[in-house]
Scaffold this motif. Structure first.
Motif, PDB file in Angstrom:
ATOM      1  N   LYS A   1       2.608   1.823  -3.451  1.00  0.00           N
ATOM      2  CA  LYS A   1       1.700   2.379  -4.455  1.00  0.00           C
ATOM      3  C   LYS A   1       1.582   3.897  -4.298  1.00  0.00           C
ATOM      4  CE  LYS A   1      -2.007   0.044  -3.650  1.00  0.00           C
ATOM      5  NZ  LYS A   1      -3.394  -0.467  -3.766  1.00  0.00           N
ATOM      6  N   LEU A   2       1.359   4.333  -3.093  1.00  0.00           N
ATOM      7  CA  LEU A   2       1.201   5.765  -2.848  1.00  0.00           C
ATOM      8  C   LEU A   2       2.488   6.518  -3.169  1.00  0.00           C
ATOM      9  CD1 LEU A   2      -0.829   5.646   0.502  1.00  0.00           C
ATOM     10  CD2 LEU A   2      -1.691   6.156  -1.793  1.00  0.00           C
TER      11      LEU A   2
ATOM     12  N   ARG B   1       0.832  -1.206   0.000  1.00  0.00           N
ATOM     13  CA  ARG B   1       0.000   0.000   0.000  1.00  0.00           C
ATOM     14  C   ARG B   1       0.869   1.260   0.000  1.00  0.00           C
ATOM     15  NH1 ARG B   1      -1.798   3.874   3.070  1.00  0.00           N
ATOM     16  NH2 ARG B   1      -0.467   3.193   4.799  1.00  0.00           N
TER      17      ARG B   1
ATOM     18  N   THR C   1      -3.244  11.338 -12.296  1.00  0.00           N
ATOM     19  CA  THR C   1      -2.607  10.264 -11.535  1.00  0.00           C
ATOM     20  C   THR C   1      -3.684   9.605 -10.684  1.00  0.00           C
ATOM     21  OG1 THR C   1      -0.498  11.438 -11.416  1.00  0.00           O
ATOM     22  CG2 THR C   1      -0.848   9.669  -9.839  1.00  0.00           C
ATOM     23  N   GLU C   2      -3.726   8.288 -10.721  1.00  0.00           N
ATOM     24  CA  GLU C   2      -4.767   7.583  -9.987  1.00  0.00           C
ATOM     25  C   GLU C   2      -4.200   6.299  -9.391  1.00  0.00           C
ATOM     26  OE1 GLU C   2      -9.221   5.667 -10.787  1.00  0.00           O
ATOM     27  OE2 GLU C   2      -8.260   6.899 -12.313  1.00  0.00           O
ATOM     28  N   VAL C   3      -4.504   6.072  -8.126  1.00  0.00           N
ATOM     29  CA  VAL C   3      -4.151   4.813  -7.465  1.00  0.00           C
ATOM     30  C   VAL C   3      -5.347   3.866  -7.579  1.00  0.00           C
ATOM     31  CG1 VAL C   3      -3.506   3.727  -5.269  1.00  0.00           C
ATOM     32  CG2 VAL C   3      -2.565   5.957  -5.892  1.00  0.00           C
ATOM     33  N   GLU C   4      -5.059   2.614  -7.911  1.00  0.00           N
ATOM     34  CA  GLU C   4      -6.099   1.585  -8.095  1.00  0.00           C
ATOM     35  C   GLU C   4      -7.079   2.000  -9.192  1.00  0.00           C
ATOM     36  OE1 GLU C   4      -7.869   0.431  -4.409  1.00  0.00           O
ATOM     37  OE2 GLU C   4      -5.996  -0.410  -3.632  1.00  0.00           O
TER      38      GLU C   4
ATOM     39  N   ASP D   1      -2.341  -0.917 -10.050  1.00  0.00           N
ATOM     40  CA  ASP D   1      -1.917  -0.277  -8.807  1.00  0.00           C
ATOM     41  C   ASP D   1      -1.836   1.236  -8.942  1.00  0.00           C
ATOM     42  OD1 ASP D   1      -1.768  -2.577  -7.280  1.00  0.00           O
ATOM     43  OD2 ASP D   1       0.325  -2.965  -7.796  1.00  0.00           O
ATOM     44  N   VAL D   2      -1.130   1.716  -9.981  1.00  0.00           N
ATOM     45  CA  VAL D   2      -0.994   3.159 -10.204  1.00  0.00           C
ATOM     46  C   VAL D   2      -1.163   3.425 -11.697  1.00  0.00           C
ATOM     47  CG1 VAL D   2       0.404   5.222  -9.825  1.00  0.00           C
ATOM     48  CG2 VAL D   2       0.692   3.245  -8.322  1.00  0.00           C
TER      49      VAL D   2
ATOM     50  N   ALA E   1       2.836   6.912  -6.909  1.00  0.00           N
ATOM     51  CA  ALA E   1       1.884   7.908  -7.394  1.00  0.00           C
ATOM     52  C   ALA E   1       2.371   9.324  -7.118  1.00  0.00           C
ATOM     53  CB  ALA E   1       0.524   7.679  -6.754  1.00  0.00           C
TER      54      ALA E   1
END
Length: 280
Positions: free
Chosen positions: A165-166, A162, A184-187, A197-198, A169
Motif C-alpha cells: 500500500k505504501l 501494508r 494521495t491518501e492511504v486507507e 487501500d490507496v 502511494a
C-alpha cells in the motif's frame, strides 16, 4: 482481402474468431468492453495487433447473418477497444455509417458515437440466438465456486500488504499518473464505511486502488476484483452528490501475477489489474 472471410475455415484467424465470438457475447451480456490486450491474453495470442484479422472475421460473419435474417445485428466486434483511447481501433469503418463525417469529429464527439454503438450491442437481446445460428456454444459459467469461497473470506492485514500500500502511494507512476499532482491518501474511508487501500485525486478525477500481496490466493483476488467494482460505484455516487463529473477509476494492484483462471472474470468486470508489483 484477408479478414473478410467468415468464421468457418482453417485459417488461424478464423479458428481464433470462433474462440473470440463467445467471449465477445459474454462481454456484451456483461455490458463491458475489453481491450485488445485483454482479449489477446484470453485467446493466448502473443500479439494483440493480429486481432484485426480476427475481429474482421467476426464482423464479416455478422454481415452474412444480417443478410440471411434480413435484420440488423449490432457490431459485436466494437466491444474491443484501444487501451489508451478507449475506442475501437482499425476496422472502425465496419460499423460507422458516415465514416467521412466521423473522422472530422473531435475525439469527444467520436467517443459519443462509439458509446452509442456500444449501447446497441448491450441492448441486443438475441446474442445467444446468434451463437446458435453460427453453430457456436456460449461460454459455461466457471466462477461460481470461487465466488462462493470469496464471499466467505475475511482477514486482517499482513506486513507485505501494508508495505505494498505504501509503495503504491509513493509511486503513482505505476498507475500512469506521472507528472500529475494532487491528493494521495492511504486507507481512504468512503461514505459506505469501506476503506480503500490507496486513494488518489488528480484534478477532479479520483482513483481508488485495492492491493493484494503476492501471497493472495485466487479467492482473495476475486474479492479484490469485486471490491474494485464496489469502490468505483461508491466513488461515482459520492461525485454525483458533490455535483462533480463521474469519472472515478479503480485498479487492483497485485504483488504477484493474476491467475490465468481469473483473466475472464477480470475482463467481464472491466477491472484494470496491475501485476507483479514489488515493494522492495
Amino acid at each position: 482481402m484477408t479478414g473478410m472471410e467468415n468464421l468457418w475455415g482453417n485459417q488461424l484467424f478464423q479458428q481464433r474468431a470462433r474462440l473470440a465470438f463467445p467471449i465477445l457475447v459474454r462481454q456484451a451480456l456483461a455490458t463491458t468492453p475489453l481491450t485488445y490486450e485483454d482479449l489477446a491474453q484470453e485467446l493466448g495470442m502473443p500479439n494483440p495487433r493480429n486481432l484485426n484479422f480476427v475481429l474482421g472475421c467476426v464482423g464479416r460473419s455478422l454481415q452474412k447473418l444480417e443478410e440471411q435474417w434480413k435484420e440488423r445485428v449490432p457490431p459485436l466486434q466494437s466491444l474491443v477497444i484501444n487501451k489508451a483511447t478507449r475506442i475501437p481501433g482499425e476496422g472502425i469503418d465496419w460499423f460507422i455509417d458516415d465514416l467521412k463525417n466521423y473522422r472530422r469529429q473531435s475525439r469527444k464527439e467520436r467517443e459519443s458515437i462509439i458509446h452509442a454503438k456500444l449501447r446497441e450491442v448491450y441492448a441486443y437481446q438475441y446474442w445467444n440466438e446468434v451463437l446458435e445460428a453460427l453453430d457456436l456454444q456460449p461460454l459455461t459459467p466457471v466462477f461460481a465456486p470461487l465466488l462462493a469461497e470469496a464471499s466467505r473470506r475475511g482477514g486482517g492485514e499482513g506486513e507485505e500488504h501494508r508495505r505494498l500500500k505504501l509503495f503504491v502511494a509513493q509511486h503513482p507512476e505505476i498507475l500512469n499518473l506521472t507528472g500529475k499532482r494532487g491528493l494521495t491518501e492511504v486507507e481512504h474511508r468512503l461514505p459506505s464505511g469501506d476503506v480503500i487501500d490507496v486513494f488518489f485525486m488528480r484534478g477532479k478525477e479520483v482513483i481508488g486502488v485495492e492491493v493484494k500481496p503476492s501471497t493472495a490466493d485466487e479467492a482473495d483476488i476475486v474479492r479484490g476484483l469485486y471490491q474494485c467494482v464496489k469502490y468505483k460505484a461508491v466513488l461515482q455516487a459520492r461525485q454525483s452528490v458533490e455535483l462533480q463529473p463521474q469519472n472515478a477509476r479503480t485498479f487492483l494492484v497485485l504483488g504477484g501475477a493474476l491467475p490465468e483462471a481469473l483473466v475472464g472474470l477480470r475482463n467481464m468486470l472491466g477491472i484494470s489489474v496491475i501485476e507483479n508489483v514489488q515493494s522492495f
